[in-house]
Scaffold this active site. Sequence first.
Site, PDB file in Angstrom:
ATOM      1  N   LYS A   1      45.095 -11.122 -20.043  1.00 44.05           N
ATOM      2  CA  LYS A   1      43.777 -11.154 -19.386  1.00 44.05           C
ATOM      3  C   LYS A   1      43.528 -12.589 -18.920  1.00 44.05           C
ATOM      4  O   LYS A   1      42.888 -13.386 -19.614  1.00 44.05           O
ATOM      5  CB  LYS A   1      42.683 -10.685 -20.362  1.00 44.05           C
ATOM      6  CG  LYS A   1      42.684  -9.171 -20.560  1.00 44.05           C
ATOM      7  CD  LYS A   1      41.680  -8.717 -21.594  1.00 44.05           C
ATOM      8  CE  LYS A   1      40.257  -8.742 -21.117  1.00 44.05           C
ATOM      9  NZ  LYS A   1      39.944  -7.680 -20.125  1.00 44.05           N
TER      10      LYS A   1
HETATM   11  N1  PMP Z   1      42.875  -3.002 -17.692  1.00 42.47           N
HETATM   12  C1  PMP Z   1      42.207  -4.112 -17.340  1.00 42.47           C
HETATM   13  C2  PMP Z   1      42.557  -4.787 -16.068  1.00 42.47           C
HETATM   14  C3  PMP Z   1      41.186  -4.598 -18.171  1.00 42.47           C
HETATM   15  O1  PMP Z   1      40.505  -5.701 -17.822  1.00 42.47           O
HETATM   16  C4  PMP Z   1      40.869  -3.913 -19.351  1.00 42.47           C
HETATM   17  C5  PMP Z   1      39.738  -4.395 -20.222  1.00 42.47           C
HETATM   18  N2  PMP Z   1      40.197  -5.289 -21.201  1.00 42.47           N
HETATM   19  C6  PMP Z   1      41.613  -2.774 -19.699  1.00 42.47           C
HETATM   20  C7  PMP Z   1      42.599  -2.344 -18.833  1.00 42.47           C
HETATM   21  C8  PMP Z   1      41.372  -2.041 -20.975  1.00 42.47           C
HETATM   22  O2  PMP Z   1      41.865  -2.777 -22.059  1.00 42.47           O
HETATM   23  P1  PMP Z   1      41.214  -2.652 -23.503  1.00 42.47           P
HETATM   24  O3  PMP Z   1      41.269  -1.223 -23.875  1.00 42.47           O
HETATM   25  O4  PMP Z   1      42.083  -3.488 -24.377  1.00 42.47           O
HETATM   26  O5  PMP Z   1      39.841  -3.169 -23.400  1.00 42.47           O
END
Ligand code: PMP
Length: 313
Positions: free
Chosen positions: A161
């Site tokens: 991220k």
């Molecule tokens: N894809 C992206 C691009 C994201 O920003 C997120 C949010 N973190 C997710 C998927 C989902 O990830 P998570 O379940 O770990 O929040």
Amino acid sequence: MANLKNFPYIFFNNQFVKAEEAKVSVMTNALQYGTAVFGGIRGYFNQKGNFISLFRIDDHLNRLLQALNILGVPFNYTHRQLKEIIIKLVKKNRPKTDIYLRPFAYAANLGLTPTLNSNEPFAFTVYMIPLGDYLPTHKGLSVCVSSWRRIADNAIPSRAKIAGGYINSALAKAEAVNQGFDEAIFLNQEGHVAEGSAENIFLVKNGVLITPAVSEEILEGITRRSLIQIANDLNIPVEERVVDRSELYVCQEAFFAGTGVQIAWIASIDKRQVGNGQRGKITSRLQDLYFQILRGNEPRYEKWCTKICLKLI
Ligand code: PMP
């Protein structure tokens, strides 16, 4: 919009400070170039027990530290220290609502060059906001396939991220909203289905739960991983694989999954109705169970929840 007044404290510059004191220079490298990585963790307020239940905090912190490793930058906080800081922050702010925590590790130097070579370790800050639904979870979403492609892993590593990479999400989301849709679906550089603008995607076809594989330039979502585990436990067959765009138009169910959206079901994609346009059977089963798990109401999955008692400070 978040109201920072609800939560007086932010962790910043190695200490807990009043929210209004957590400020950086406009010259900060991370502000100029997005040289930062972040996380997003939800905490669910239990009024009866007066505690907050953080969902899979260890997995979120592991991903944050892995992202720093991908960038190859020095960082002085350990997993244990980060967890302690976050728990302390929650206790200090005494929330009475569901919360969202935003840990953020960033290049605090004021240098002009967009580089990761500064010897200065990445700084760390974390703030929290009250957060309800990020996208509606009770009605079906109307979504479109974006004309923007998901960032390639060898351009901006998609499994981290990375702050600067989120311009990709912002472009897709803005285009979708400008066209009257709730959300966008990214295809990757190969033209395969990748994910939503800030959430992973799942389809159901003939009783099988399908989601793009981790090598498809997606963020490896913790919600995604949790749902795969839950589906396995429920004996729902799961396929992690390449997903073609046209499969979006022939599946019987589709939903987004992520910390922010939790589980939000999709009623139409590119104006084509998904299934019968209602919340599907497998989606309902997963969504109902997942919302119980998030609140710490399912003993089998309690290991995913870190309870923070708000009475003791
Ligand atoms: N894809 C992206 C691009 C994201 O920003 C997120 C949010 N973190 C997710 C998927 C989902 O990830 P998570 O379940 O770990 O929040």
